[in-house]
Design a protein around this motif. Sequence first.
Motif, PDB file in Angstrom:
ATOM      1  N   ASP B 170      -4.959  10.660  -0.842  1.00 12.98           N
ATOM      2  CA  ASP B 170      -5.862   9.580  -0.430  1.00 12.98           C
ATOM      3  C   ASP B 170      -5.122   8.291  -0.093  1.00 12.98           C
ATOM      4  OD1 ASP B 170      -8.146  11.096  -0.615  1.00 12.98           O
ATOM      5  OD2 ASP B 170      -8.696  10.400  -2.626  1.00 12.98           O
ATOM      6  N   ALA B 173      -6.333   6.035   4.624  1.00 13.81           N
ATOM      7  CA  ALA B 173      -7.680   6.412   5.071  1.00 13.81           C
ATOM      8  C   ALA B 173      -7.541   7.332   6.280  1.00 13.81           C
ATOM      9  CB  ALA B 173      -8.482   5.175   5.442  1.00 13.81           C
ATOM     10  N   LYS B 191      -5.945  -0.132   5.234  1.00 14.59           N
ATOM     11  CA  LYS B 191      -6.440   1.230   5.005  1.00 14.59           C
ATOM     12  C   LYS B 191      -5.407   2.115   4.312  1.00 14.59           C
ATOM     13  CE  LYS B 191     -10.045   1.009   8.364  1.00 14.59           C
ATOM     14  NZ  LYS B 191     -10.579   1.365   9.677  1.00 14.59           N
ATOM     15  N   ARG B 440     -12.563  10.311   0.865  1.00 15.67           N
ATOM     16  CA  ARG B 440     -11.444   9.636   0.203  1.00 15.67           C
ATOM     17  C   ARG B 440     -11.979   8.743  -0.910  1.00 15.67           C
ATOM     18  NH1 ARG B 440      -8.804   4.493   2.090  1.00 15.67           N
ATOM     19  NH2 ARG B 440      -6.647   4.437   1.337  1.00 15.67           N
TER      20      ARG B 440
END
Lengths: 450, 450
Positions: B170, B173, B191, B440
Motif C-alpha cells: 500500500d 496509491a 499519494k 488501499r
Amino acid sequence: MPSERSRLSLGLFLLSTGHHIAGWRHPESWAAMPMDLRAYVRVAQQAEAACFDMLFLADNNCVPQTDWPAVRRTTREHILEPIALLSALSMVTERIGLVATGSTTYSEPYHVARGFGTLDHLSGGRAGWNIVTTSNSNEAWNFGRESHPQHADRYRRAAEFVDVAKGLWDSFADDAFLKDKEGGIYFDAAKLQVLEHRGEEFAVRGPLNLSRPPQGYPVLVQAGGSDAGRDLAARQAEVIFSVSQTLEEAQSFYADVKARLVAHGRDAASVKVMPGLFPVVGRTRAEAEDRMAALQRLLHPDVGLSLLSFLTGGFDFSPYDVDGPLPELPDTDVGKARLKVIADLARRENLSIRQLYERIAVSRGHHMVIGSATEVADRMQEWFEGRGADGFNVMPPTFPQGFTDFTTLVVPELQRRGLFRSAYEGTTLREHLGLPRPPRAVRGRTALPE
Amino acid sequence: MPSERSRLSLGLFLLSTGHHIAGWRHPESWAAMPMDLRAYVRVAQQAEAACFDMLFLADNNCVPQTDWPAVRRTTREHILEPIALLSALSMVTERIGLVATGSTTYSEPYHVARGFGTLDHLSGGRAGWNIVTTSNSNEAWNFGRESHPQHADRYRRAAEFVDVAKGLWDSFADDAFLKDKEGGIYFDAAKLQVLEHRGEEFAVRGPLNLSRPPQGYPVLVQAGGSDAGRDLAARQAEVIFSVSQTLEEAQSFYADVKARLVAHGRDAASVKVMPGLFPVVGRTRAEAEDRMAALQRLLHPDVGLSLLSFLTGGFDFSPYDVDGPLPELPDTDVGKARLKVIADLARRENLSIRQLYERIAVSRGHHMVIGSATEVADRMQEWFEGRGADGFNVMPPTFPQGFTDFTTLVVPELQRRGLFRSAYEGTTLREHLGLPRPPRAVRGRTALPE
C-alpha cells in the motif's frame, strides 16, 4: 574462443528510464519503463540483437533517497525485483547474459544462492551476480536495523557470504543426478556434500536444494572501488564494474586490481574490468551535443542538488552558493571510491556546485562521452588498448532512443574495427566473456559414502 | 462473474515429478522435470488450456529430508526458486494464476512483498502468495538458527509479517504515478505513504520501491490446519489449501473456518476452501486401479517408511513390525493438523504401518480418488455441493500422464455438468476466483502533504 583481449565486452546497464536522471521527461522516452515489462522485453531483445555480453541490473531494497520534493521528480524509486525480472526476460532472449545485483548485507546466502542458481538454470547458463554490500542506510531501516553496518564489517560479511554461496552451489556434483528409473535411484548420494559451514557471520548447513548451476557458479561481478572492495574483487570477482572519469584513473585502477589478482594467485586475465560509460551519440558531434543539451534543460535544480547530496553521503549543500566552488567534503563510510572520483572531478575541471551536479546527475561519476559514433568508438578503443578497460558497462541516457543511438551507430563501428563480435559464439555468459567454468570444490562432508 | 458457488475453483499443485513419490520411475514420467524448464512450460500451458484458476508451487529452503538412503530415491530435493520459476512461466501463459509458497519464518517481509509484488506486475495481476510458517527444522540450520521456532511463535510472527507486507504493497496509491513529462513530476508524493512499522517481530520503515500491484495485494493463500493456522486463515487468507481425508472431515473444517471468518467480521464467501485432491483417473475404474497398482509397485519400502517418519514429526518406526498396527504417536510441534489426519486414517481403516505408508506416500494425507472420470467428477461434485470444498488443489500422481488423464477425462465432465468454466472470463487471479480487489488502507505517514 577469441584470444585474450582481442575483443571488448559490453554490458547494458538497465536503469529505470535511462541514466540521465531527467531523461524520462524527453518526448521520445518511455516514461512508464520502470513498471512496464514490454519495455524491458524490447530493450533486452535490442541488446541481444547487438550481441551484448549481458544485461546488468542495479538494485535497492529501499527507496534510496527520501528527499521527496526532489525524488517525486525521478523514476528510480520503482524497481522490479531483479531476479524475477531477469527470469521473465530469459524466456524472450536466447544468448545474452543476465546479471542482477544482490546485497550481502541484507540477504541470506541460502536465498541468494537459490535465486541466482535458479536463474542460471532457467536461462541455460546466462546468470551473473553483482555482489554489493549496499551503501544506503534506508535499506537498514527496512530490515529492523537501527543503522547501517560499517564499511569494514560489510566487506568481511561479504567475503564469507560469497564463500558460503559457492559452497551451496557445489552441493551436488555435476553428474549427481542419475535419474535411474530401473534401479530407482534419482541421485547418487555419494555425489552430494553437506556444507556444514560455521563461520564468523554465518552458520549454514546445506545442502542447497538445487543441482549445480549450468555455469558451475553464476558469473561473479563486483563493483566496489574502495580498498576493501578491490580486495574482495581480487579474491572473488570475475567482472569488475568500475567507475573512472579519466583514462589515467582507469589505467591506475586496472593495473591495481590486476596486480592484486596476481598477488592472490589468480590469472590476470580471469577478471574483466568494465568501467561504466555514459554515451551520448549523434550522427555528428553537433547532434550529440544538441541531444545532451536537450536533456540537461529537463534537469530540475532540486533533483541535481539532491542527487549530489546523496552521492556525497548526505552532505548538506544548502549553506553554499550553488554557483560557487565545491566545499571540502568530509570522508564518509559509503561509496568511498565514488566520493573521491566526484571530488577529483570538481577540482580538476574547477566546477561550481551547479556545474558539478549537472555532470553528476547524468553519469553519477562514470565516464561520459558525447560525440559521433567514430568519436565514441575512438574513446572506447583508446581505453581498451590502453588497458584502462576490458570492456564497458554501457549506460544509455534514455530508453529507447539513447540506446538505439548506441546500437545503430557505435556498435557497427566497433564491429568494423574488429573490436566487438557480430554474432554470439557461445551460449553461456562465461563463454561470452571467455571465463572458465569453475570446477566443484570439496567442502563439508559427503552425504553418503560410495 | 458467475454467482457465488455456481462453479468450483481448480488449482494445479505442481510438485516435482508428480505427487506419487515413486511416480518418476514410471516409463511415461518426465524424470528430469524438477530441473527442466520445458517440462514446466508444457504443464503450465496444459493447465491454462484446461482453464485452471492457478498453478500452485510448494517450497522449502532446504532439502527437507536427510535420510539419504531413502531420499536419493526421490525427486523432491530439487526445487527451482518458485518466484523466479513463475516469473518465467508468466511469459508463456496469459491467464492462469501463479501461486508460490513463501515462508514467514525464514524470510523478511520487505523481500517477500517485493518478490510477490513484482510477480503480480510481471504477470498482469496473476500472483498469489501461499503463506507458510515452515515446519522443518532443516530450514533453521540453513539460516544460522540452532532450532526451529515453536508453533505459536511462528504463527505470531506470520500474522505480523502479513500485516507488514500489506502495508508495503500500500506504499503508493493506485494512481500515484503521474508520469507528467511537462510538469516534471513522476509521482505524486502526497499519494505515497511511509509505513514506519514497529511491532513485536519487525521494524520496517518502507516505502516499498514498487507501485501498487495490479491486484492490490497478490491473492493470499494459507495452508495451516491447526488452530493457530485456521485463525490466521480466518483473518488473512483468501484461499485455504486444506487437507481432509473424508467428506465429513472436509465439511467440519469448512464450517469451522467459515464461522471463524464471520467472527472476524468477514464475508463467508471471501475465502475459497480448496482441499488437496489426488486423482488417479482411467477410462474405467479398472484402468484407474491398474494405473495406481503400477505406481505402487515402484514404491521402495525405504522411501515409504522415511516419508511416514517425516510426516509424523520424525517418529522412529524401526522398533515396530511394519505389518503391525500404528503405535500411539506423540504430539508434535510441526504439521499438527496433518498428523491428526494421518493417525485418524490409520485407526479408521485399521491400517498396518506398511498399508499406511503406501497410502501416505501417495497423497501425504490428502484425499485420494481412484476411478473413471464420472466417478472422480461425482466425488468432486459431492464435496462441492456438500460444502466440504469450494474447489480443489489437484495433485496429479505423475507428469505429464497423470495430469493429462485429469484434463482430458475429468475436466470435460465437470464442464458438461456446468461445474467448471470452459473459457476464462477475467484476466486476474482475483477475477478467476471471484475475489474483490482490496482497497488501499491508510497506514504510516504521508510522504509529502498535498
